[in-house]
Enzyme design. Structure first.
Site, PDB file in Angstrom:
ATOM      1  N   HIS A 176       0.844  -1.192   0.000  1.00  0.00           N
ATOM      2  CA  HIS A 176       0.000   0.000   0.000  1.00  0.00           C
ATOM      3  C   HIS A 176       0.882   1.245   0.000  1.00  0.00           C
ATOM      4  O   HIS A 176       1.679   1.446   0.915  1.00  0.00           O
ATOM      5  CB  HIS A 176      -0.914   0.015   1.227  1.00  0.00           C
ATOM      6  CG  HIS A 176      -2.082  -0.907   1.108  1.00  0.00           C
ATOM      7  ND1 HIS A 176      -3.205  -0.794   1.891  1.00  0.00           N
ATOM      8  CD2 HIS A 176      -2.306  -1.961   0.291  1.00  0.00           C
ATOM      9  CE1 HIS A 176      -4.072  -1.742   1.564  1.00  0.00           C
ATOM     10  NE2 HIS A 176      -3.538  -2.464   0.600  1.00  0.00           N
ATOM     11  N   TYR A 236      -9.862   5.469   6.328  1.00  0.00           N
ATOM     12  CA  TYR A 236     -10.075   5.931   7.700  1.00  0.00           C
ATOM     13  C   TYR A 236     -11.185   6.979   7.658  1.00  0.00           C
ATOM     14  O   TYR A 236     -11.027   8.006   6.991  1.00  0.00           O
ATOM     15  CB  TYR A 236      -8.804   6.552   8.273  1.00  0.00           C
ATOM     16  CG  TYR A 236      -7.733   5.549   8.635  1.00  0.00           C
ATOM     17  CD1 TYR A 236      -7.586   5.095   9.944  1.00  0.00           C
ATOM     18  CD2 TYR A 236      -6.862   5.052   7.675  1.00  0.00           C
ATOM     19  CE1 TYR A 236      -6.599   4.180  10.286  1.00  0.00           C
ATOM     20  CE2 TYR A 236      -5.869   4.134   7.996  1.00  0.00           C
ATOM     21  CZ  TYR A 236      -5.747   3.709   9.309  1.00  0.00           C
ATOM     22  OH  TYR A 236      -4.770   2.801   9.636  1.00  0.00           O
ATOM     23  N   PRO A 243      -4.943   1.007  18.122  1.00  0.00           N
ATOM     24  CA  PRO A 243      -4.664   0.432  16.797  1.00  0.00           C
ATOM     25  C   PRO A 243      -4.791   1.416  15.646  1.00  0.00           C
ATOM     26  O   PRO A 243      -4.449   1.079  14.511  1.00  0.00           O
ATOM     27  CB  PRO A 243      -5.704  -0.686  16.686  1.00  0.00           C
ATOM     28  CG  PRO A 243      -6.827  -0.257  17.574  1.00  0.00           C
ATOM     29  CD  PRO A 243      -6.168   0.463  18.714  1.00  0.00           C
ATOM     30  N   LYS A 260       0.664   0.630  14.935  1.00  0.00           N
ATOM     31  CA  LYS A 260       2.031   0.641  15.445  1.00  0.00           C
ATOM     32  C   LYS A 260       2.388  -0.528  16.348  1.00  0.00           C
ATOM     33  O   LYS A 260       3.573  -0.777  16.600  1.00  0.00           O
ATOM     34  CB  LYS A 260       2.289   1.943  16.220  1.00  0.00           C
ATOM     35  CG  LYS A 260       2.202   3.198  15.382  1.00  0.00           C
ATOM     36  CD  LYS A 260       3.216   3.198  14.278  1.00  0.00           C
ATOM     37  CE  LYS A 260       3.043   4.344  13.311  1.00  0.00           C
ATOM     38  NZ  LYS A 260       3.796   4.149  12.069  1.00  0.00           N
ATOM     39  N   TYR A 297       3.083   7.360   9.571  1.00  0.00           N
ATOM     40  CA  TYR A 297       2.329   6.140   9.270  1.00  0.00           C
ATOM     41  C   TYR A 297       3.252   5.051   8.723  1.00  0.00           C
ATOM     42  O   TYR A 297       3.136   3.882   9.112  1.00  0.00           O
ATOM     43  CB  TYR A 297       1.212   6.431   8.265  1.00  0.00           C
ATOM     44  CG  TYR A 297       0.165   5.336   8.205  1.00  0.00           C
ATOM     45  CD1 TYR A 297      -0.942   5.364   9.041  1.00  0.00           C
ATOM     46  CD2 TYR A 297       0.304   4.268   7.311  1.00  0.00           C
ATOM     47  CE1 TYR A 297      -1.888   4.360   9.002  1.00  0.00           C
ATOM     48  CE2 TYR A 297      -0.649   3.259   7.270  1.00  0.00           C
ATOM     49  CZ  TYR A 297      -1.752   3.305   8.109  1.00  0.00           C
ATOM     50  OH  TYR A 297      -2.681   2.307   8.075  1.00  0.00           O
TER      51      TYR A 297
END
Length: 398
Positions: free
Chosen positions: A72, A205, A297, A301, A389
């Site tokens: 991704h 998200y 979550p 991480k 990220y």
């Protein structure tokens, strides 16, 4: 029994540490209180940073990961009914993450350990650690034998506590020797795993007035979805139909049109917390992974922090045995915690940005939307999100 390193816990952290030590010629025994099938049955996250990918390759178990894992290069942030892509690849100079389920990663490590004939003791009961602040630590455990439960003892040079948040290692440390920091969030994640194609090729998200939602995946045919729910909710309160209906209400029209629903093959509610313990070393016992820290979550991480811990820890042990130096051991806690707190900060911030906090009222929602608007329209803001990220480099700030 005698070994150089006794590893408590056969989750990803313990298994990865075991393989790193094996590759370096260091003897280790792993103790696990559950069965191997139980460990594999735990549904966990599936986003790997480059550090985790590299470590799987380093221990020689990355073949299936590269074959089946999904690369991704970005993800979508949805707010005010519209999606906006964070292009991690472009913003970070070519970096990305990989979607590969923790269950599959654990299976790869288990099979490699078994193939090498290394000792893993499953269903080890009543594990206790002793004399970890001396030169001769010991670990005791119970195991079924010919005459019922038999007590066994392992003498070792070091103990690695990879036994999770509820494990015995951290619990064995006197309260006066440890400091714990914790934030418990007033909601949980209701997660559903289904044999359905993902709604989108990358993660979504969603910040919605109805609450947070996440559209994730495990493969091209298996999806993982989450909804923010009150801590008072129970899994049995949520039928599959009710879950899919609520998810639709938190998505944009395009995602709703592409959503494929089906029976859940796993459904659970996970509470969210931020937790850190300091230090992470106690004499010759070291904490790693969830035994030392928990992150919400939202930022993906947890597994990656555990991988970094065991990288630092294995390097410290290798340095000790090869060079007779205790420098890595002495600095283990400090090195880990600097990275841990950075990840905790990002996970806390991202959780606060994307979730609904009823106590903040309508102004809270408006402020979140304003910050999101800034982030997606500011190259600096978007780059900050992307850098965190994909994971900061191991030597960041050093």
């Amino acid at each position: 029994m005698r070994t150089q390193v006794a590893i408590i816990g056969a989750g990803p952290a313990g298994l990865l540490l075991g393989q790193l030590l094996y590759k370096a010629g260091i003897d280790a025994i792993i103790l696990e209180r559950h069965t191997g099938d139980y460990v594999l049955g735990r549904i966990r996250a599936g986003i790997l940073e480059q550090v985790s990918i590299d470590l799987m390759d380093e221990v020689g178990v990355g073949q299936r990961m590269h074959k089946e894992g999904l690369i991704h290069g970005g993800f979508d942030m949805l707010f005010k009914g519209q999606r906006h892509r964070i292009d991690m690849n472009e913003l970070t100079g070519g970096k990305h993450v990989m979607v590969y389920g923790q269950t599959e990663l654990t299976r790869d490590l288990m099979e490699a350990r078994q193939a090498a004939g290394l000792t893993t003791i499953y269903e080890a009961g009543n594990v206790t650690v002793h004399d970890y602040d001396s030169a001769k630590p010991r670990v005791r455990y119970e195991k079924d034998g010919l005459n019922g439960k038999e007590v066994h003892e392992i003498e070792c040079d070091f103990i690695a506590g990879c036994d999770g948040f509820h494990g015995v290692c951290r619990a064995s440390v006197p309260h006066s020797a440890i400091r714990e920091y914790e934030k418990v969030y007033p909601f949980g994640w209701l997660g559903v795993l289904s044999e359905t194609p993902p709604v989108h090729h990358e993660l979504i998200y969603a910040n919605s007035p109805r609450g947070f939602a996440l559209c994730s995946q495990r493969s091209h045919t298996r999806s993982r979805y989450y909804l923010q729910v009150p801590l008072t909710d129970k899994v049995q309160d949520w039928s599959d139909e009710a879950f899919w209906q609520e998810l639709r209400l938190r998505l944009d029209p395009e995602a709703r049109a592409h959503l494929v629903t089906g029976p859940s093959i796993e459904k659970s509610i996970a509470p969210l917390r931020s937790f850190v313990t300091e230090p992470m070393r106690f004499g010759r016992m070291f904490l790693a992974g969830d035994a030392a820290h928990i992150v919400p979550p939202t930022g993906a991480k947890g597994l990656n922090l555990a991988a970094t811990d065991v990288k630092y820890l294995s390097s410290a042990f290798i340095e000790y045995y090869r060079e007779k130096s205790e420098a890595g051991i002495a600095h283990y806690s400090e090195r880990c915690l600097r990275r841990v707190w950075r990840a905790e900060r990002f996970s806390w911030w991202f959780t606060g940005l994307m979730h609904r906090f009823p106590e903040n009222g309508e102004i809270g929602q408006k402020l979140q939307e304003a910050e999101l608007d800034y982030l997606i329209n500011s190259e600096a803001g978007s780059r900050s999100v992307a850098e965190n990220y994909v994971g900061l480099p191991l030597n960041f700030g050093e």
